[in-house]
Design a protein around this motif. Structure first.
Motif, PDB file in Angstrom:
ATOM      1  N   PRO A   2      36.201  43.585  50.847  1.00  0.00           N
ATOM      2  CA  PRO A   2      36.971  43.107  49.499  1.00  0.00           C
ATOM      3  C   PRO A   2      38.021  43.862  49.298  1.00  0.00           C
ATOM      4  O   PRO A   2      38.387  45.013  49.617  1.00  0.00           O
ATOM      5  N   GLY A   3      39.014  43.089  48.447  1.00  0.00           N
ATOM      6  CA  GLY A   3      40.153  43.736  48.352  1.00  0.00           C
ATOM      7  C   GLY A   3      40.079  44.761  47.188  1.00  0.00           C
ATOM      8  O   GLY A   3      39.035  45.028  46.672  1.00  0.00           O
ATOM      9  N   ARG A   4      41.406  45.615  47.030  1.00  0.00           N
ATOM     10  CA  ARG A   4      41.349  46.842  45.996  1.00  0.00           C
ATOM     11  C   ARG A   4      40.857  46.420  44.507  1.00  0.00           C
ATOM     12  O   ARG A   4      40.093  46.906  43.785  1.00  0.00           O
ATOM     13  N   ALA A   5      41.102  45.181  44.290  1.00  0.00           N
ATOM     14  CA  ALA A   5      41.081  44.679  42.802  1.00  0.00           C
ATOM     15  C   ALA A   5      39.756  44.466  42.775  1.00  0.00           C
ATOM     16  O   ALA A   5      38.857  45.019  41.853  1.00  0.00           O
ATOM     17  N   GLN A   6      39.057  43.851  43.790  1.00  0.00           N
ATOM     18  CA  GLN A   6      37.418  43.631  43.745  1.00  0.00           C
ATOM     19  C   GLN A   6      36.708  45.223  43.419  1.00  0.00           C
ATOM     20  O   GLN A   6      35.671  45.393  42.677  1.00  0.00           O
ATOM     21  N   VAL A   7      37.347  45.854  44.606  1.00  0.00           N
ATOM     22  CA  VAL A   7      36.506  47.237  44.735  1.00  0.00           C
ATOM     23  C   VAL A   7      36.705  47.975  43.287  1.00  0.00           C
ATOM     24  O   VAL A   7      36.012  48.691  42.683  1.00  0.00           O
ATOM     25  N   VAL A  65      44.725  48.807  30.892  1.00  0.00           N
ATOM     26  CA  VAL A  65      45.309  49.752  31.955  1.00  0.00           C
ATOM     27  C   VAL A  65      46.009  48.848  33.174  1.00  0.00           C
ATOM     28  O   VAL A  65      47.092  48.870  33.670  1.00  0.00           O
ATOM     29  N   LYS A  66      44.999  47.830  33.459  1.00  0.00           N
ATOM     30  CA  LYS A  66      45.428  46.963  34.544  1.00  0.00           C
ATOM     31  C   LYS A  66      46.742  45.937  34.247  1.00  0.00           C
ATOM     32  O   LYS A  66      47.493  45.934  35.114  1.00  0.00           O
ATOM     33  N   ASP A  67      46.971  45.591  33.067  1.00  0.00           N
ATOM     34  CA  ASP A  67      47.857  44.997  32.530  1.00  0.00           C
ATOM     35  C   ASP A  67      49.272  46.007  32.563  1.00  0.00           C
ATOM     36  O   ASP A  67      50.205  45.556  33.014  1.00  0.00           O
ATOM     37  N   GLU A  68      48.834  47.226  32.057  1.00  0.00           N
ATOM     38  CA  GLU A  68      49.964  47.868  31.953  1.00  0.00           C
ATOM     39  C   GLU A  68      50.635  48.382  33.103  1.00  0.00           C
ATOM     40  O   GLU A  68      51.998  48.607  33.353  1.00  0.00           O
ATOM     41  N   GLY A  69      49.800  48.540  34.200  1.00  0.00           N
ATOM     42  CA  GLY A  69      50.123  49.295  35.281  1.00  0.00           C
ATOM     43  C   GLY A  69      50.318  47.744  36.427  1.00  0.00           C
ATOM     44  O   GLY A  69      50.710  48.088  37.635  1.00  0.00           O
ATOM     45  N   MET A  73      48.295  42.834  40.735  1.00  0.00           N
ATOM     46  CA  MET A  73      49.570  42.482  41.485  1.00  0.00           C
ATOM     47  C   MET A  73      49.874  43.722  42.579  1.00  0.00           C
ATOM     48  O   MET A  73      49.775  43.472  43.613  1.00  0.00           O
ATOM     49  N   LEU A  74      49.662  44.733  42.191  1.00  0.00           N
ATOM     50  CA  LEU A  74      49.821  45.878  42.833  1.00  0.00           C
ATOM     51  C   LEU A  74      48.894  46.292  43.993  1.00  0.00           C
ATOM     52  O   LEU A  74      48.831  46.464  45.131  1.00  0.00           O
ATOM     53  N   PHE A  75      47.420  46.079  43.554  1.00  0.00           N
ATOM     54  CA  PHE A  75      46.265  46.203  44.580  1.00  0.00           C
ATOM     55  C   PHE A  75      46.542  44.961  45.604  1.00  0.00           C
ATOM     56  O   PHE A  75      46.321  45.089  46.713  1.00  0.00           O
ATOM     57  N   ASN A  76      46.862  43.759  45.084  1.00  0.00           N
ATOM     58  CA  ASN A  76      46.957  42.498  46.086  1.00  0.00           C
ATOM     59  C   ASN A  76      48.026  42.988  47.134  1.00  0.00           C
ATOM     60  O   ASN A  76      47.911  42.951  48.468  1.00  0.00           O
ATOM     61  N   SER A  77      49.290  43.439  46.812  1.00  0.00           N
ATOM     62  CA  SER A  77      50.273  43.778  47.577  1.00  0.00           C
ATOM     63  C   SER A  77      50.002  44.864  48.445  1.00  0.00           C
ATOM     64  O   SER A  77      50.279  44.826  49.543  1.00  0.00           O
ATOM     65  N   LEU A  78      49.386  45.877  47.960  1.00  0.00           N
ATOM     66  CA  LEU A  78      48.803  46.975  48.773  1.00  0.00           C
ATOM     67  C   LEU A  78      47.915  46.611  49.860  1.00  0.00           C
ATOM     68  O   LEU A  78      47.784  47.025  51.072  1.00  0.00           O
TER      69      LEU A  78
END
Lengths: 158, 32, 200
Positions: A2-7, A65-69, A73-78
């Motif tokens: 699973p990707g970082r966003a899912q985790v 927090v997810k919107d602000e940071g 997008m960052l999780f998917n790109s990472l």
């Protein structure tokens, strides 16, 4: 995997679940025993509202927090960057803490380009000069010839 | 401390590009 | 020892610990706020039972008891969550390099190599400058040669002109005709002398 966003979402959900499980209705009624005895239904409804409000607030906070940071997008790109590096086994480069050193490598590709440019123009210039040098030599010979011719004519006249 | 880390990390991310821009301009000017 | 997670900060734009701290304080605030709301609601409900013996102090004690319990579990669960998130989500595995740093993998130049590269570039620049000025010097000589050659060719043409004059006046080979002329002069002089002698 699973990707970082899912985790991230799963871990937060699990946290919430366990928190609500820990703060069970029994536990709540037990703490507010006197009120519970007086008003059991009321106690239940207050507890339910507490739990749902807490979950809503926490979910909203996480979303904020997810919107602000820009986390999704960052999780998917990472995830992508990590995926690309999966064949790279040994520890990757990290900033050395000495800026001059670290910026050096960033310059290298451009210096290499500059070097090959200079090599190219130098080669062209040398080639060009070689040709001009040839015609200069030919010119000198021609002049020498002319001078000899003149000399011969002059002598003849003399 | 946290701000220092973020500031340092931001510089590490952004400044090589900025420095490069100047270096490339210099090389281009020299080539011209 | 604190792991500053600077590389993660370079990617995320914030330190993961700050992110977790931000979430922790927000969650904790909610928990506290909610408990105060619960307590206010219960106290309000109790106003509807004037005869009941439950005092606000008792309610406050109940609130603290439940909150303490929740807070304790909250902290345990949160540190678990933080551990997992810092390990699996908000971290950059050590074998991973960020795109902006890829150049370090492709060109791992030491200080010496870098200096050598810079020196080589300087040397190439000097060589180029030398070639360029040599080229100018060569061009200058070419120009000069052009002028000199023109001059020399003019002189040669002058000689040709001279020869042509002779040819036009019947003396193809100047030397012979000059010799012939000289002989003639000599003869003439001899004749002249002869005449003068006779006339005396």
């Amino acid at each position: 995997a699973p990707g970082r966003a899912q985790v991230f979402a799963a871990v937060v959900d699990t946290f919430l679940e366990k928190l609500v499980t820990a703060g069970s209705y029994q536990r709540f009624a037990n703490c507010y025993r006197s009120f519970y005895k007086l008003q059991p239904e009321m106690t239940r409804s207050i507890y339910d509202q507490l739990v749902s409000q807490l979950q809503t607030s926490i979910k909203e906070e996480i979303q904020e927090v997810k919107d602000e940071g820009n986390l999704d997008m960052l999780f998917n790109s990472l995830d992508k960057i990590v995926e690309e590096a999966k064949d790279h086994k040994e520890p990757a480069w990290r900033p050395s803490g000495i800026p001059e050193e670290d910026v050096r490598s960033a310059m290298v590709p451009y210096l290499l380009k500059h070097r090959s440019y200079l090599r190219k123009v130098l080669k062209e210039k040398e080639e060009e000069n070689r040709k001009v040098a040839e015609s200069v030599l030919a010119g000198r010979e021609r002049i020498a010839e002319l001078q000899q011719l003149i000399q011969a004519r002059k002598l003849a006249w003399q | 401390f946290d701000e220092l880390i973020v500031e340092t990390a931001t510089k590490r991310k952004q400044w090589p590009k900025k420095i490069l821009m100047h270096a490339i301009q210099t090389m281009k000017a020299e080539q011209e | 020892s604190v792991n500053p997670m600077a590389y993660e900060a370079q990617f995320f734009g914030f330190t993961p610990q700050t992110c977790m701290l931000r979430i922790y304080t927000a969650f904790q605030d909610y928990l506290f706020e909610m408990m105060l709301v619960v307590e206010r609601v219960i106290l309000k409900k109790l106003d509807g039972f004037p005869g009941c013996k439950i005092s606000p102090c008792q309610i406050r004690k109940s609130t603290e008891k439940f909150l303490l319990f929740m807070k304790d579990h909250f902290d345990k669960l949160f540190s678990k969550m933080e551990e997992v998130l810092l390990q699996l989500v908000l971290n950059i595995p050590e074998n991973v390099i960020l795109p902006e740093d890829k150049v370090h993998e492709q060109y791992p130049y030491t200080k010496e190599q870098f200096q050598a590269l810079q020196e080589e570039i300087q040397q190439l620049q000097q060589q180029y400058r030398a070639e360029a000025s040599a080229g100018q010097a060569l061009q200058a000589e070419l120009e000069e040669q052009k002028a000199v050659r023109a001059e020399l060719e003019k002189i040669l043409q002058w000689f040709d002109g001279l020869d042509n004059i002779c040819r036009e006046h019947g003396t193809s080979n100047f030397k012979e005709s000059f010799a012939f002329l000289t002989q003639n002069c000599k003869k003439l002089q001899a004749v002249l002398k002869d005449v003068e002698k006779k006339s005396k």
